[in-house]
Design an enzyme around this catalytic site. Structure first.
Site, PDB file in Angstrom:
ATOM      1  N   HIS A 171       0.831  -1.213   0.000  1.00 44.27           N
ATOM      2  CA  HIS A 171       0.000   0.000   0.000  1.00 44.27           C
ATOM      3  C   HIS A 171       0.857   1.251   0.000  1.00 44.27           C
ATOM      4  O   HIS A 171       1.944   1.272   0.591  1.00 44.27           O
ATOM      5  CB  HIS A 171      -1.023  -0.011   1.138  1.00 44.27           C
ATOM      6  CG  HIS A 171      -0.464  -0.132   2.526  1.00 44.27           C
ATOM      7  ND1 HIS A 171      -0.090   0.952   3.275  1.00 44.27           N
ATOM      8  CD2 HIS A 171      -0.266  -1.213   3.329  1.00 44.27           C
ATOM      9  CE1 HIS A 171       0.315   0.542   4.472  1.00 44.27           C
ATOM     10  NE2 HIS A 171       0.235  -0.772   4.523  1.00 44.27           N
ATOM     11  N   ASP A 200      -0.159   4.210   1.075  1.00 40.89           N
ATOM     12  CA  ASP A 200      -0.549   5.192   2.094  1.00 40.89           C
ATOM     13  C   ASP A 200       0.079   4.863   3.449  1.00 40.89           C
ATOM     14  O   ASP A 200       0.602   3.769   3.665  1.00 40.89           O
ATOM     15  CB  ASP A 200      -2.079   5.237   2.241  1.00 40.89           C
ATOM     16  CG  ASP A 200      -2.690   3.893   2.660  1.00 40.89           C
ATOM     17  OD1 ASP A 200      -2.180   2.848   2.210  1.00 40.89           O
ATOM     18  OD2 ASP A 200      -3.647   3.893   3.444  1.00 40.89           O
ATOM     19  N   ASP A 212       5.939   0.436   7.571  1.00 44.08           N
ATOM     20  CA  ASP A 212       4.562   0.111   7.148  1.00 44.08           C
ATOM     21  C   ASP A 212       4.069   1.132   6.134  1.00 44.08           C
ATOM     22  O   ASP A 212       3.382   2.062   6.488  1.00 44.08           O
ATOM     23  CB  ASP A 212       3.654   0.059   8.378  1.00 44.08           C
ATOM     24  CG  ASP A 212       2.243  -0.348   8.037  1.00 44.08           C
ATOM     25  OD1 ASP A 212       2.028  -0.880   6.941  1.00 44.08           O
ATOM     26  OD2 ASP A 212       1.353  -0.129   8.866  1.00 44.08           O
ATOM     27  N   GLU A 216      -5.226   1.615   2.222  1.00 42.86           N
ATOM     28  CA  GLU A 216      -5.203   0.363   2.985  1.00 42.86           C
ATOM     29  C   GLU A 216      -5.473   0.627   4.459  1.00 42.86           C
ATOM     30  O   GLU A 216      -6.127  -0.163   5.143  1.00 42.86           O
ATOM     31  CB  GLU A 216      -3.838  -0.334   2.833  1.00 42.86           C
ATOM     32  CG  GLU A 216      -3.769  -1.735   3.433  1.00 42.86           C
ATOM     33  CD  GLU A 216      -3.372  -1.785   4.905  1.00 42.86           C
ATOM     34  OE1 GLU A 216      -3.540  -2.851   5.526  1.00 42.86           O
ATOM     35  OE2 GLU A 216      -2.909  -0.769   5.451  1.00 42.86           O
ATOM     36  N   GLU A 217      -4.975   1.759   4.955  1.00 38.16           N
ATOM     37  CA  GLU A 217      -5.065   2.034   6.390  1.00 38.16           C
ATOM     38  C   GLU A 217      -6.467   2.436   6.831  1.00 38.16           C
ATOM     39  O   GLU A 217      -6.731   2.533   8.030  1.00 38.16           O
ATOM     40  CB  GLU A 217      -4.049   3.126   6.778  1.00 38.16           C
ATOM     41  CG  GLU A 217      -2.586   2.745   6.525  1.00 38.16           C
ATOM     42  CD  GLU A 217      -2.072   1.683   7.507  1.00 38.16           C
ATOM     43  OE1 GLU A 217      -2.853   1.201   8.341  1.00 38.16           O
ATOM     44  OE2 GLU A 217      -0.881   1.333   7.407  1.00 38.16           O
ATOM     45  N   GLU A 249       3.966  -6.366   3.638  1.00 34.14           N
ATOM     46  CA  GLU A 249       3.739  -5.767   4.960  1.00 34.14           C
ATOM     47  C   GLU A 249       4.834  -6.241   5.913  1.00 34.14           C
ATOM     48  O   GLU A 249       5.401  -7.318   5.721  1.00 34.14           O
ATOM     49  CB  GLU A 249       2.376  -6.207   5.517  1.00 34.14           C
ATOM     50  CG  GLU A 249       1.175  -5.686   4.762  1.00 34.14           C
ATOM     51  CD  GLU A 249       0.737  -4.307   5.211  1.00 34.14           C
ATOM     52  OE1 GLU A 249       1.460  -3.653   5.984  1.00 34.14           O
ATOM     53  OE2 GLU A 249      -0.341  -3.880   4.764  1.00 34.14           O
ATOM     54  N   HIS A 260       2.693   2.097  12.849  1.00 34.65           N
ATOM     55  CA  HIS A 260       1.718   2.996  13.501  1.00 34.65           C
ATOM     56  C   HIS A 260       2.270   3.598  14.799  1.00 34.65           C
ATOM     57  O   HIS A 260       1.507   3.959  15.688  1.00 34.65           O
ATOM     58  CB  HIS A 260       0.391   2.280  13.794  1.00 34.65           C
ATOM     59  CG  HIS A 260      -0.252   1.673  12.574  1.00 34.65           C
ATOM     60  ND1 HIS A 260      -1.566   1.278  12.535  1.00 34.65           N
ATOM     61  CD2 HIS A 260       0.234   1.403  11.343  1.00 34.65           C
ATOM     62  CE1 HIS A 260      -1.864   0.778  11.352  1.00 34.65           C
ATOM     63  NE2 HIS A 260      -0.767   0.843  10.601  1.00 34.65           N
TER      64      HIS A 260
HETATM   65 ZN    ZN Z   1       0.547  -1.793   6.328  1.00 35.80          ZN
END
Ligand code: ZN
Length: 381
Positions: free
Chosen positions: A78, A80, A110, A142-143, A167, A354
């Site tokens: 992803h 984003d 990530d 994706e998030e 990932e 995150h």
């Molecule tokens: Zn991810």
């Protein structure tokens, strides 16, 4: 000539903000990062197609392809990132910081950096001698909603044999995870003075019956929908939020419940929703037009790797780790819908995802580049 070293590319990728958020104020288009990646891969011979993702705020997917024909390998990720906690970072999240054998920045782990790993892995390949196609996919959102991967799956543009989603899994192959859905139940009663409860319809009392049915469903799921390879083997149902009424001396006129359900592989989202409605059917029948069940957002299906082309064997041999399950959701169920063997497998650790001061250890560079290189060789040559 643009700079093309691994670190230069990493730095550029991190410098282009691509935050996705439900909140419109902080949600950003990913157009700029998609354009950068398009140029990067176009310049070394990939054919590029960019798709605008419907039902999203100016978001795009990128598909890059080299070689043609049947099958092949898809490397997906992803584009984003999550938003960042202002004030909790010790450096600028959009300025790659190289320190203590780590790369710090938002998306280093990530997982925007994965595209730099892919670029590095194909440096030594003779792309004109490729026999089966190599695809690179960068998705949007994706998030938040996984709108990019959902849309890509619905288009069915390609059918690779195998797919790797990069990932952060510490380079351990992940072949299964549960799904997730949020459901809301709203009950409309009829309010009135509590001195004569018969004069109204108490929404909390109806909710009491609905909850009883949902807990029976929970027990049924625990008994009949299980996968012993998970730490929590059963499909779960959790009552998460309830709100109803306003005062002890009024008949409750409105009650709302939010709950979630996590499917195991083998239990589809549609089937789970049907089971919820079946469980609530007697309450629906007793109180017509008073109960409204809605999905809070698009659900994420459970994922189990198909393994028709022995991707598990290949990944286990190349990584030295046996296949594992994850306790978080990914885009894998959507990539699975292309009909390919799909694994989640990439550099970095979910521990750093995150988080403020997100980083990836440079110890991952050599093994990841070798792994991707060998995968491509095995499948595409
Ligand atoms: Zn991810």
């Amino acid at each position: 000539m643009r700079n093309r070293t691994f670190l230069d590319i990493y730095e550029k990728i991190i410098s282009i903000p691509s935050i996705s958020a439900m909140e419109e104020r902080i949600d950003q288009s990913n157009k700029q990062i998609i354009d950068y990646l398009s140029n990067l891969f176009a310049d070394i011979g990939f054919r590029i197609s960019i798709q605008k993702v419907p039902n999203a705020r100016n978001k795009y997917n990128l598909l890059a392809q080299v070689g043609s024909g049947e099958g092949g390998l898809l490397l997906a990720g992803h584009s984003d990132t999550v938003p960042f906690d202002e004030g909790r970072w010790n450096s600028d999240p959009f300025k790659l910081k190289h320190q203590d054998n780590r790369l710090y920045g938002l998306g280093t782990c990530d997982m925007k950096g994965f595209f730099a790993f892919i670029f590095e892995a194909i440096q030594t390949l003779e792309l004109d001698k490729i026999k089966k196609p190599l695809f690179i996919l960068a998705t949007a959102d994706e998030e938040t909603t996984m709108a990019g991967a959902r849309f890509f799956a619905s288009q069915q543009l390609i059918k690779p044999e195998m797919a790797i989603i990069g990932e952060p899994t510490e380079l351990k192959p992940i072949g299964k995870h549960k799904g997730h859905m949020g459901q809301s139940l709203e009950i409309a009663g009829q309010s009135g003075h509590s001195s004569d409860p018969e004069k109204g319809v108490n929404a909390i009392e109806i909710m009491h019956k609905a909850i009883h049915s949902l807990l029976e469903l929970r027990d049924n799921l625990a008994l009949n929908y299980r996968d012993e390879s998970f730490t929590v083997p059963q499909a779960t149902l959790n009552l998460g939020h309830v709100h109803g009424g306003d005062a002890e001396n009024r008949i409750c006129g409105h009650c709302k419940l939010n709950f979630d359900l996590r499917c195991v592989p083998g239990l589809s989202d549609e089937q789970a929703v049907r089971m919820i409605d079946d469980a609530l059917a007697p309450v629906y029948k007793q109180y017509p037009n008073r109960i409204l069940r809605t999905s809070m957002y698009d659900s994420s299906p459970a994922f189990a790797c198909k393994n028709e082309h022995d991707i598990v064997d290949l990944a286990e041999t190349l990584t030295g780790f046996s296949m594992q399950n994850a306790n978080y959701a990914t885009e894998a169920p959507f990539i699975n819908m292309l009909g390919c063997d799909t694994l989640v497998l990439g550099p970095g650790s979910i521990e750093q995802a995150h988080q403020p001061d997100e980083f990836i250890s440079l110890d991952y560079v050599a093994p990841t580049v070798t792994l991707l290189n060998k995968m491509i060789h095995h499948i595409c040559y």
